[in-house]
Design a protein around this motif. Structure first.
Motif, PDB file in Angstrom:
ATOM      1  N   ASP A 217      40.821  53.615  37.001  1.00  0.00           N
ATOM      2  CA  ASP A 217      40.493  52.265  37.316  1.00  0.00           C
ATOM      3  C   ASP A 217      39.088  51.939  36.801  1.00  0.00           C
ATOM      4  OD1 ASP A 217      42.051  50.985  39.532  1.00  0.00           O
ATOM      5  OD2 ASP A 217      41.596  52.721  40.419  1.00  0.00           O
ATOM      6  N   ALA A 218      39.138  50.722  36.369  1.00  0.00           N
ATOM      7  CA  ALA A 218      37.455  50.187  36.057  1.00  0.00           C
ATOM      8  C   ALA A 218      37.175  49.173  37.180  1.00  0.00           C
ATOM      9  CB  ALA A 218      37.902  48.974  34.911  1.00  0.00           C
ATOM     10  N   VAL A 219      36.267  49.675  37.632  1.00  0.00           N
ATOM     11  CA  VAL A 219      35.602  49.148  38.918  1.00  0.00           C
ATOM     12  C   VAL A 219      34.532  48.028  39.109  1.00  0.00           C
ATOM     13  CG1 VAL A 219      34.926  49.703  41.391  1.00  0.00           C
ATOM     14  CG2 VAL A 219      36.321  51.456  39.832  1.00  0.00           C
ATOM     15  N   MET A 220      34.579  47.027  39.576  1.00  0.00           N
ATOM     16  CA  MET A 220      33.477  46.119  39.602  1.00  0.00           C
ATOM     17  C   MET A 220      32.834  45.624  40.758  1.00  0.00           C
ATOM     18  SD  MET A 220      32.717  42.561  37.389  1.00  0.00           S
ATOM     19  CE  MET A 220      33.579  41.444  38.150  1.00  0.00           C
ATOM     20  N   PRO A 221      32.090  46.300  41.593  1.00  0.00           N
ATOM     21  CA  PRO A 221      31.498  45.998  42.801  1.00  0.00           C
ATOM     22  C   PRO A 221      30.609  44.639  42.448  1.00  0.00           C
ATOM     23  CG  PRO A 221      30.107  47.965  42.007  1.00  0.00           C
ATOM     24  CD  PRO A 221      31.244  47.520  40.864  1.00  0.00           C
ATOM     25  N   ILE A 222      31.229  43.640  43.050  1.00  0.00           N
ATOM     26  CA  ILE A 222      30.512  42.241  43.232  1.00  0.00           C
ATOM     27  C   ILE A 222      29.693  42.352  44.297  1.00  0.00           C
ATOM     28  CG2 ILE A 222      30.645  39.717  43.364  1.00  0.00           C
ATOM     29  CD1 ILE A 222      33.422  40.159  41.778  1.00  0.00           C
ATOM     30  N   GLN A 264      38.406  44.571  31.092  1.00  0.00           N
ATOM     31  CA  GLN A 264      39.769  45.016  31.739  1.00  0.00           C
ATOM     32  C   GLN A 264      39.677  45.511  33.105  1.00  0.00           C
ATOM     33  OE1 GLN A 264      41.608  47.231  28.540  1.00  0.00           O
ATOM     34  NE2 GLN A 264      42.403  45.235  27.718  1.00  0.00           N
ATOM     35  N   VAL A 265      38.789  44.947  34.066  1.00  0.00           N
ATOM     36  CA  VAL A 265      38.536  45.312  35.397  1.00  0.00           C
ATOM     37  C   VAL A 265      39.992  45.526  36.014  1.00  0.00           C
ATOM     38  CG1 VAL A 265      37.587  44.919  37.337  1.00  0.00           C
ATOM     39  CG2 VAL A 265      36.155  44.695  35.374  1.00  0.00           C
ATOM     40  N   THR A 266      40.222  46.654  36.765  1.00  0.00           N
ATOM     41  CA  THR A 266      41.391  46.768  37.512  1.00  0.00           C
ATOM     42  C   THR A 266      41.233  46.576  39.159  1.00  0.00           C
ATOM     43  OG1 THR A 266      40.778  49.248  37.888  1.00  0.00           O
ATOM     44  CG2 THR A 266      42.220  48.569  35.961  1.00  0.00           C
ATOM     45  N   ILE A 267      39.956  46.875  39.605  1.00  0.00           N
ATOM     46  CA  ILE A 267      39.605  46.334  41.097  1.00  0.00           C
ATOM     47  C   ILE A 267      38.329  46.186  41.028  1.00  0.00           C
ATOM     48  CG2 ILE A 267      39.211  49.103  41.317  1.00  0.00           C
ATOM     49  CD1 ILE A 267      39.752  48.835  44.230  1.00  0.00           C
ATOM     50  N   ALA A 268      38.355  45.157  41.789  1.00  0.00           N
ATOM     51  CA  ALA A 268      36.835  44.124  41.914  1.00  0.00           C
ATOM     52  C   ALA A 268      36.600  43.942  43.427  1.00  0.00           C
ATOM     53  CB  ALA A 268      36.641  42.970  41.187  1.00  0.00           C
ATOM     54  N   ALA A 269      35.581  43.628  43.996  1.00  0.00           N
ATOM     55  CA  ALA A 269      35.245  43.687  45.581  1.00  0.00           C
ATOM     56  C   ALA A 269      34.001  42.640  45.795  1.00  0.00           C
ATOM     57  CB  ALA A 269      34.920  45.145  46.151  1.00  0.00           C
ATOM     58  N   GLY A 270      34.567  41.758  46.716  1.00  0.00           N
ATOM     59  CA  GLY A 270      33.210  40.825  47.167  1.00  0.00           C
ATOM     60  C   GLY A 270      33.621  39.860  48.335  1.00  0.00           C
ATOM     61  N   ASP A 288      42.146  35.783  31.576  1.00  0.00           N
ATOM     62  CA  ASP A 288      43.010  37.076  31.295  1.00  0.00           C
ATOM     63  C   ASP A 288      43.027  38.139  32.427  1.00  0.00           C
ATOM     64  OD1 ASP A 288      44.941  38.725  30.832  1.00  0.00           O
ATOM     65  OD2 ASP A 288      44.181  39.326  28.854  1.00  0.00           O
ATOM     66  N   LEU A 289      43.559  37.963  33.678  1.00  0.00           N
ATOM     67  CA  LEU A 289      43.103  39.004  34.764  1.00  0.00           C
ATOM     68  C   LEU A 289      44.347  39.835  34.870  1.00  0.00           C
ATOM     69  CD1 LEU A 289      41.621  36.347  37.245  1.00  0.00           C
ATOM     70  CD2 LEU A 289      40.360  37.723  35.478  1.00  0.00           C
ATOM     71  N   SER A 290      45.125  40.015  33.673  1.00  0.00           N
ATOM     72  CA  SER A 290      46.218  40.781  33.940  1.00  0.00           C
ATOM     73  C   SER A 290      46.106  42.344  34.206  1.00  0.00           C
ATOM     74  CB  SER A 290      47.092  40.635  32.494  1.00  0.00           C
ATOM     75  OG  SER A 290      46.326  41.228  31.590  1.00  0.00           O
ATOM     76  N   LYS A 291      44.850  42.889  33.992  1.00  0.00           N
ATOM     77  CA  LYS A 291      44.879  44.241  34.188  1.00  0.00           C
ATOM     78  C   LYS A 291      44.338  44.466  35.792  1.00  0.00           C
ATOM     79  CE  LYS A 291      45.383  45.864  30.049  1.00  0.00           C
ATOM     80  NZ  LYS A 291      46.429  46.704  29.633  1.00  0.00           N
ATOM     81  N   VAL A 292      44.005  43.428  36.384  1.00  0.00           N
ATOM     82  CA  VAL A 292      43.594  43.562  37.570  1.00  0.00           C
ATOM     83  C   VAL A 292      44.672  44.019  38.704  1.00  0.00           C
ATOM     84  CG1 VAL A 292      42.634  42.423  39.891  1.00  0.00           C
ATOM     85  CG2 VAL A 292      41.952  41.841  37.550  1.00  0.00           C
ATOM     86  N   ARG A 293      44.792  45.173  39.557  1.00  0.00           N
ATOM     87  CA  ARG A 293      45.630  45.780  40.336  1.00  0.00           C
ATOM     88  C   ARG A 293      45.166  45.347  41.730  1.00  0.00           C
ATOM     89  NH1 ARG A 293      44.256  49.920  43.370  1.00  0.00           N
ATOM     90  NH2 ARG A 293      42.723  51.247  42.783  1.00  0.00           N
TER      91      ARG A 293
END
Length: 540
Positions: A217-222, A264-270, A288-293
């Motif tokens: 994963d590429a994780v982005m905590p918002i 290419q973030v796969t998971i983000a949280a907010g 382009d949000l195609s990588k987001v799972r």
């Protein structure tokens, strides 16, 4: 089997050993900073050794007052791994609350971002325990400041020891972190997180039936790192070796969407307000949000319309989760069971818009007037929780007795649960509207209002009423009031198609913005106070 101590040291060492080349991307006030877990671990050890040189000892509280960036991430591990306590302070609180929190926790040092320097300078005369201020900045020299003594974070890193060894004899039940949660009345309440609690909570985040976080994963905590440890994502991401994308100071919806696309973030949280604002930008410009799972939403109930837009309009999996500061925070995740995947769209949305299923490791019960409620999706009760990452007291606070009883944490959330075990919050106990002796859920009304195509945000509160004790009052923000106006009658008609007449708000107030708390939740208390006379005979 010999006992193994569950501390954060082993989490850091795993990333250091197995994922040395994985990337951390950090947006600061001046740049996009990139480095590897090898560099991260060395800087983290340098920070720990420098704090020790300043006199920080086991059990000492060290505060952070910062955005989501790499320096804050280093403090996330550098402070607790040396045996001290990481105290993340909410930067959006009023000055008096910030000063209270720092004093009540008895913090010895304060690490803070340069963009927040004016706030700290304003309150410095109120701080009674801080022995030193540490400025987190990209600049090589410290700016002029009245703070004394003021240290450069980067100079401390330079002077520190990259091979600093962490103690191996820490008690897993010793404090590793703390955070304060806002109170309905009075001062904020402190919550302690232990090494063991953080360890097990992070493990839970990696389970396939929760968030399934992994090295891939590429994780982005918002969600801010000053709010419930960014829901534990930074801890878990380091342990699992995930790429991390930290969005830095005051990110806009467009900036966040650009980061998701470019990195290419796969998971983000907010929180819901973040995703509502993102949808508004996505309607105007493609990304382009195609990588987001997975987009994870928590903090307050996500409107069904948001879930539907991401899932069906944009094809992006959207997961509703629930937790509180006292629960570290993960409690439930709304995932569909394998045999439910072929249900009709409306039924799937019904499931996804609940708070979801209890995560492994926790226990719950919902208690109503006559004991535990039936699993029928109808009978209401207060949600009680217990488990290894659930707090068991407030820090030096007599209000502990009001919320922690017989090993259970009383959440104050009113919920129902269906036969499949899906938890649905009806309201906070203080936000339920009791009209003529009957309960009305403000959350259900809000979620339906925000499904209206012209409505951007909606909030419902109970207002005193001479005849019915309370009546609901709706507050609405329109997406485009000039080109797409909506009248009160239209909104009432829209609600009447799904709710009984006595549930329908007696009035609708149109606002340009709904006031929010420091973490993006609707500030219902302020609206109740401001409009408490709205249904009085004089007002009418």
């Amino acid at each position: 089997m010999k006992a193994f101590t569950l501390t954060m040291r082993s989490m850091l060492e795993r990333a250091e050993m197995l994922f040395p080349n994985k990337e951390i991307v950090s947006r600061t006030a001046a740049q996009i900073f990139r480095y590897t877990y090898t560099d991260f671990a060395k800087r983290t050890r340098r920070l720990s050794s420098s704090l020790q040189a300043l006199g920080v000892q086991r059990g000492d509280r060290v505060a952070t007052f910062a955005w989501n960036d790499h320096r804050h991430l280093e403090a996330y591990f550098g402070i607790p791994c040396m045996g001290a306590v990481l105290h993340t302070v909410n930067i959006r609180l009023p000055d008096d609350h910030i000063a209270f929190i720092l004093n009540h926790a008895e913090d010895r040092f304060l690490l803070f971002d340069e963009t927040l320097l004016p706030i700290i300078e304003r309150i410095q005369h109120k701080l009674t325990t801080i022995e030193g201020f540490i400025l987190m900045t990209d600049k090589e020299t410290l700016p002029p400041s009245s703070l004394e003594p003021l240290y450069s974070y980067e100079q401390l890193i330079t002077d520190g020891n990259p091979s600093f060894e962490y103690p191996i004899d820490l008690d897993e039940n010793s404090p590793a972190g703390m955070c304060y949660t806002s109170a309905t009345t009075g001062n904020p309440k402190g919550v302690i997180y232990t090494h063991r609690g953080i360890y097990l909570h992070s493990l839970c985040i990696g389970l396939a039936d929760t968030l399934g976080l992994s090295e891939r994963d590429a994780v982005m905590p918002i969600v801010p790192m000053f709010h419930v440890n960014a829901w534990g994502l930074p801890f878990a991401a380091v342990w699992f070796g995930s790429k991390q994308v930290l969005p830095g100071p005051a990110p806009t919806p467009e900036l966040l969407l650009n980061l998701i696309a470019e990195e290419q973030v796969t998971i983000a949280a907010g929180v819901p307000t973040v995703w509502t604002a993102a949808l508004k930008v996505m309607e105007q410009k493609p990304f382009d949000l195609s990588k987001v799972r997975a987009l994870v939403c928590g903090g307050s109930a996500a409107p069904r319309s948001i879930i539907e837009a991401f899932e069906y309009k944009y094809g992006i999996p959207f997961y509703h989760a629930y937790g509180l500061t006292e629960t570290s925070p993960l409690v439930t995740v709304a995932k569909v069971k394998s045999y439910q995947e072929d249900l009709p769209k409306d039924e799937l949305l019904d499931l996804r818009s609940t708070q979801g299923l209890l995560v492994p490791g926790l226990e719950m019960k919902i208690v109503g007037q006559n004991g535990e409620v039936a699993w029928d999706g109808q009978e209401m009760g207060e949600l009680l929780l217990r488990g290894p990452w659930i707090a068991d007291e407030y820090y030096k606070d007599e209000r502990t007795n009001d919320f922690f009883q017989d090993g259970w944490f009383n959440t104050g959330d009113i919920a129902v649960i269906n036969s499949e075990g899906y938890l649905k919050l009806v309201d906070r106990s203080k936000d339920l509207v009791k009209s003529g002796g009957e309960w009305i859920s403000s959350v259900d009304l809000e979620n339906h209002l925000m499904a209206h195509p012209a409505i951007f945000e909606a909030c419902v509160v109970g207002i005193p009423h001479e005849k019915w004790a309370e009546r609901p009052l709706a507050f609405v923000v329109l997406k485009d009031p000039v080109n797409h106006p909506v009248s009160k009658d239209e909104i009432v008609h829209f609600l009447s198609q799904n709710f009984a007449k006595w549930w329908i708000p007696d009035d609708v107030v149109f606002l340009t913005e709904i006031p929010k708390t420091s973490v993006g939740k609707f500030l219902k208390r302020q609206l109740r106070e401001q409009y408490q006379e709205h249904y009085s005979p004089v007002a009418e």
